[in-house]
Scaffold this motif. Structure first.
Motif, PDB file in Angstrom:
ATOM      1  N   PRO A 306       0.805  -1.212   0.000  1.00 30.36           N
ATOM      2  CA  PRO A 306       0.000   0.000   0.000  1.00 30.36           C
ATOM      3  C   PRO A 306       0.844   1.271   0.000  1.00 30.36           C
ATOM      4  CG  PRO A 306       0.057  -0.936   2.194  1.00 30.36           C
ATOM      5  CD  PRO A 306       0.732  -1.922   1.292  1.00 30.36           C
ATOM      6  N   THR A 307       0.220   2.340  -0.402  1.00 29.15           N
ATOM      7  CA  THR A 307       0.867   3.648  -0.367  1.00 29.15           C
ATOM      8  C   THR A 307       0.706   4.256   1.017  1.00 29.15           C
ATOM      9  OG1 THR A 307       0.502   4.093  -2.719  1.00 29.15           O
ATOM     10  CG2 THR A 307       0.754   6.007  -1.281  1.00 29.15           C
ATOM     11  N   VAL A 308       1.774   4.831   1.552  1.00 30.16           N
ATOM     12  CA  VAL A 308       1.699   5.538   2.826  1.00 30.16           C
ATOM     13  C   VAL A 308       2.481   6.841   2.690  1.00 30.16           C
ATOM     14  CG1 VAL A 308       3.694   4.323   3.808  1.00 30.16           C
ATOM     15  CG2 VAL A 308       2.021   5.409   5.323  1.00 30.16           C
ATOM     16  N   ILE A 309       1.842   7.934   3.051  1.00 32.46           N
ATOM     17  CA  ILE A 309       2.474   9.243   2.952  1.00 32.46           C
ATOM     18  C   ILE A 309       2.057  10.078   4.154  1.00 32.46           C
ATOM     19  CG2 ILE A 309       2.552   9.225   0.420  1.00 32.46           C
ATOM     20  CD1 ILE A 309       0.090  11.101   0.493  1.00 32.46           C
ATOM     21  N   GLY A 310       2.505  11.310   4.204  1.00 28.73           N
ATOM     22  CA  GLY A 310       2.080  12.230   5.245  1.00 28.73           C
ATOM     23  C   GLY A 310       2.309  13.664   4.805  1.00 28.73           C
ATOM     24  N   TRP A 311       1.370  14.536   5.137  1.00 27.99           N
ATOM     25  CA  TRP A 311       1.558  15.964   4.904  1.00 27.99           C
ATOM     26  C   TRP A 311       2.490  16.516   5.973  1.00 27.99           C
ATOM     27  CZ3 TRP A 311      -0.092  18.921   0.887  1.00 27.99           C
ATOM     28  CH2 TRP A 311      -1.043  18.376   0.036  1.00 27.99           C
ATOM     29  N   THR A 312       3.267  17.514   5.597  1.00 29.27           N
ATOM     30  CA  THR A 312       4.142  18.171   6.559  1.00 29.27           C
ATOM     31  C   THR A 312       3.828  19.663   6.624  1.00 29.27           C
ATOM     32  OG1 THR A 312       5.879  18.703   4.955  1.00 29.27           O
ATOM     33  CG2 THR A 312       6.029  16.575   6.065  1.00 29.27           C
ATOM     34  N   MET A 313       4.226  20.283   7.717  1.00 34.83           N
ATOM     35  CA  MET A 313       4.175  21.730   7.851  1.00 34.83           C
ATOM     36  C   MET A 313       5.586  22.249   7.614  1.00 34.83           C
ATOM     37  SD  MET A 313       2.087  24.229   8.355  1.00 34.83           S
ATOM     38  CE  MET A 313       0.703  23.479   9.220  1.00 34.83           C
ATOM     39  N   SER A 314       5.708  23.155   6.658  1.00 32.57           N
ATOM     40  CA  SER A 314       7.022  23.686   6.309  1.00 32.57           C
ATOM     41  C   SER A 314       7.021  25.209   6.379  1.00 32.57           C
ATOM     42  CB  SER A 314       7.415  23.237   4.895  1.00 32.57           C
ATOM     43  OG  SER A 314       7.601  21.839   4.845  1.00 32.57           O
ATOM     44  N   VAL A 315       8.212  25.772   6.497  1.00 34.54           N
ATOM     45  CA  VAL A 315       8.403  27.217   6.541  1.00 34.54           C
ATOM     46  C   VAL A 315       9.056  27.658   5.243  1.00 34.54           C
ATOM     47  CG1 VAL A 315       9.594  29.105   7.729  1.00 34.54           C
ATOM     48  CG2 VAL A 315       8.598  27.221   9.056  1.00 34.54           C
ATOM     49  N   SER A 316       8.582  28.745   4.684  1.00 34.74           N
ATOM     50  CA  SER A 316       9.154  29.257   3.445  1.00 34.74           C
ATOM     51  C   SER A 316      10.577  29.771   3.667  1.00 34.74           C
ATOM     52  CB  SER A 316       8.291  30.396   2.897  1.00 34.74           C
ATOM     53  OG  SER A 316       8.974  31.095   1.861  1.00 34.74           O
ATOM     54  N   ALA A 317      11.462  29.430   2.747  1.00 34.09           N
ATOM     55  CA  ALA A 317      12.838  29.916   2.824  1.00 34.09           C
ATOM     56  C   ALA A 317      12.904  31.423   2.647  1.00 34.09           C
ATOM     57  CB  ALA A 317      13.685  29.232   1.748  1.00 34.09           C
ATOM     58  N   HIS A 318      11.851  32.015   2.083  1.00 35.25           N
ATOM     59  CA  HIS A 318      11.847  33.461   1.845  1.00 35.25           C
ATOM     60  C   HIS A 318      11.146  34.249   2.955  1.00 35.25           C
ATOM     61  CE1 HIS A 318      13.393  32.266  -1.965  1.00 35.25           C
ATOM     62  NE2 HIS A 318      12.249  31.796  -2.415  1.00 35.25           N
ATOM     63  N   SER A 319      10.613  33.540   3.943  1.00 32.41           N
ATOM     64  CA  SER A 319       9.945  34.218   5.054  1.00 32.41           C
ATOM     65  C   SER A 319      10.955  35.041   5.858  1.00 32.41           C
ATOM     66  CB  SER A 319       9.274  33.198   5.980  1.00 32.41           C
ATOM     67  OG  SER A 319       8.814  33.819   7.159  1.00 32.41           O
ATOM     68  N   LYS A 320      10.509  36.201   6.331  1.00 31.77           N
ATOM     69  CA  LYS A 320      11.339  37.023   7.201  1.00 31.77           C
ATOM     70  C   LYS A 320      11.013  36.776   8.681  1.00 31.77           C
ATOM     71  CE  LYS A 320      12.032  40.702   3.790  1.00 31.77           C
ATOM     72  NZ  LYS A 320      11.785  42.132   3.439  1.00 31.77           N
ATOM     73  N   LYS A 321      10.151  35.795   8.910  1.00 34.19           N
ATOM     74  CA  LYS A 321       9.702  35.497  10.274  1.00 34.19           C
ATOM     75  C   LYS A 321       9.877  34.004  10.569  1.00 34.19           C
ATOM     76  CE  LYS A 321       6.054  38.816   9.235  1.00 34.19           C
ATOM     77  NZ  LYS A 321       4.592  38.943   8.981  1.00 34.19           N
ATOM     78  N   LYS A 322      11.020  33.478  10.218  1.00 37.79           N
ATOM     79  CA  LYS A 322      11.213  32.026  10.277  1.00 37.79           C
ATOM     80  C   LYS A 322      11.059  31.456  11.687  1.00 37.79           C
ATOM     81  CE  LYS A 322      14.202  31.540   6.198  1.00 37.79           C
ATOM     82  NZ  LYS A 322      14.276  32.966   5.824  1.00 37.79           N
ATOM     83  N   GLU A 323      11.657  32.096  12.679  1.00 37.71           N
ATOM     84  CA  GLU A 323      11.538  31.527  14.025  1.00 37.71           C
ATOM     85  C   GLU A 323      10.096  31.603  14.521  1.00 37.71           C
ATOM     86  OE1 GLU A 323      14.403  31.696  17.699  1.00 37.71           O
ATOM     87  OE2 GLU A 323      12.874  33.263  17.969  1.00 37.71           O
ATOM     88  N   ALA A 324       9.414  32.704  14.258  1.00 36.26           N
ATOM     89  CA  ALA A 324       8.009  32.807  14.645  1.00 36.26           C
ATOM     90  C   ALA A 324       7.191  31.735  13.937  1.00 36.26           C
ATOM     91  CB  ALA A 324       7.470  34.199  14.301  1.00 36.26           C
ATOM     92  N   ALA A 325       7.498  31.499  12.658  1.00 35.81           N
ATOM     93  CA  ALA A 325       6.803  30.456  11.903  1.00 35.81           C
ATOM     94  C   ALA A 325       7.095  29.082  12.492  1.00 35.81           C
ATOM     95  CB  ALA A 325       7.223  30.512  10.438  1.00 35.81           C
ATOM     96  N   TRP A 326       8.322  28.877  12.970  1.00 33.94           N
ATOM     97  CA  TRP A 326       8.666  27.602  13.611  1.00 33.94           C
ATOM     98  C   TRP A 326       7.806  27.372  14.851  1.00 33.94           C
ATOM     99  CZ3 TRP A 326       9.960  22.896  14.034  1.00 33.94           C
ATOM    100  CH2 TRP A 326      10.313  22.351  15.266  1.00 33.94           C
TER     101      TRP A 326
END
Length: 433
Positions: A306-326
């Motif tokens: 069977p197929t098994v996958i998962g969605w992830t939450m990612s942060v944009s490399a172009h964001s200026k608010k990376k730690e807040a996004a984390w």
């Protein structure tokens, strides 16, 4: 970024995260550090995001941040993301990603922010990154660096009407090739119900078709060449197309999970091969609560793959608010939030949640939930994440696969003609890698 969820060998950098994150626990962590910040989240309008966004107010209260949500259907979400990323815009801070589809492509393009150091040094003391499925974490990593954190675990499962099966004197077969015979009997027994439905929309189709290919003993590539015209490839393509052409609904080439879940929920389909993620959608209104059974697709000559996958939450490399996004990433993937998502039918990637008393109690409330949980467990044990071709141009490869199947469904080409044309285009795509 290929996934094998039950393998345990991880890059040292990933394995070390659990140790490093322990030191971060000793450091002071302030959920209000980025109070007043506004984050923009590009969301896919699917059950995972919908369940998560029910908790949006809790995130804003806990952090003092504001979450602006831009939600689109899956294809439109990706089109929006491509536009933003190609322009190197900072207007999107967070986005949902499917590593099995675009992981390698996005990583090579530099679209994912590297979250590795945030996991080590900017995590709350109770985050416990090590509790998240190692296989899914590896799938969401590139060159040992974390590019996203898993939100769920899912794969295609067979929802079927046990009341109609009993009425028509059929049972779920033990072998995949026998599924057509069951569909034929259901069609004769009750002409008002579609016997079988699954994805026919070209870019979405490989998610469900891949299980047919693998269970029939096929693979997408071998020796650097496309294998749709292999004996196994033709058998799987022919079976999938025939089930949808002869036993599926009108216009099935336009069907993705939205239409499939709706058709089944309304009692207009006897079998629906669709994502385990769709449990809450299928059960909405409770009309199907008592008459539905759930199982993995029957094994074929190639076994059960069977197929098994998962969605992830990612942060944009172009964001200026990376730690807040984390901060949003760790909130969304925390044990507390994952427990709430699990009770909304989102299968948890965290062991502590999957084995927790609340989740087990919820599962035991309804027999169909127990069957669903057993099917998801089976996906986790035996599943593989090869959906389309394991190349950077995976999204483009899916289009060619979907095109070949749709041409057979629509009677435009024979199986041999469709797979031959697809193999030619896919070989050219592979050669560019």
């Amino acid at each position: 970024m290929a996934l094998n969820i039950h393998r345990s060998a991880l890059p040292i950098t990933l394995a070390a995260l659990a140790v490093c994150s322990q030191s971060a626990m000793a450091q002071a962590f302030d959920w209000k550090k980025h109070q007043g910040t506004t984050l923009t989240f590009l969301a896919n309008n699917n059950p995972v995001a919908n369940a998560l966004l029910k908790q949006k107010a809790d995130f804003e209260k806990q952090t003092g941040m504001t979450l602006k949500v831009d939600a689109y259907q899956e294809q439109q979400m990706r089109q929006r993301l491509v536009t933003v990323m190609n322009s190197r815009s900072d207007e999107i801070d967070l986005f949902m990603s499917l590593p099995s589809r675009e992981g390698m492509q996005f990583a090579k393009a530099g679209w994912y922010a590297d979250l590795t150091d945030y996991v080590k040094t900017a995590s709350s003391k109770d985050y416990d990154f090590a509790d998240i499925s190692p296989g899914l974490v590896k799938d969401a990593s590139y060159n040992g660096r974390v590019m996203g954190v898993p939100l769920n675990i899912e794969g295609p499962v067979l929802y079927y009407r046990k009341d109609l099966f009993q009425k028509c004197g059929v049972a779920l077969p033990a072998s995949l090739p026998e599924l057509e015979g069951v569909a034929a009997k259901l069609k004769v027994c009750d002409a008002n119900v579609t016997p079988f439905v699954s994805r026919g929309l070209k870019p979405a189709l490989p998610f469900s078709y891949s299980v047919f290919l693998h269970n029939m003993g096929g693979d997408y590539m071998k020796g650097g060449k496309s294998q749709l015209c292999s004996k196994e490839g033709q058998a799987s393509l022919g079976l999938y197309a025939k089930l949808l052409k002869d036993y599926g609904p009108p216009g099935v080439v336009n069907y993705s999970f939205y239409q499939i879940s709706g058709l089944y929920r309304e009692g207009k389909a006897a079998m629906a091969f669709e994502s385990s993620n769709e449990l809450s959608s299928v059960m909405q209104g409770d009309a199907r609560l008592k008459d539905t059974s759930i199982a993995v697709l029957p094994a074929g000559p190639g076994g059960s793959r069977p197929t098994v996958i998962g969605w992830t939450m990612s942060v944009s490399a172009h964001s200026k608010k990376k730690e807040a996004a984390w901060y949003f990433v760790q909130w969304a993937t925390s044990k507390a939030v994952q427990e709430k998502l699990a009770l909304d039918g989102v299968a948890p990637p965290r062991a502590a949640v999957a084995n927790g008393p609340d989740y087990k109690r919820w599962i035991d409330e309804q027999p169909v939930r127990r069957e669903w949980a057993n099917a998801v467990t089976e996906l986790g044990k035996t599943g593989i994440s090869e959906v389309g071709y394991p190349i950077t141009a995976n999204p483009a490869s899916r289009e060619f696969v979907g095109q070949a199947v749709d041409e057979v469904i629509l009677g435009q080409k024979t199986v041999a003609e469709a797979c031959a044309d697809a193999d030619k285009q896919l070989d050219a795509l592979i050669a560019k890698e």
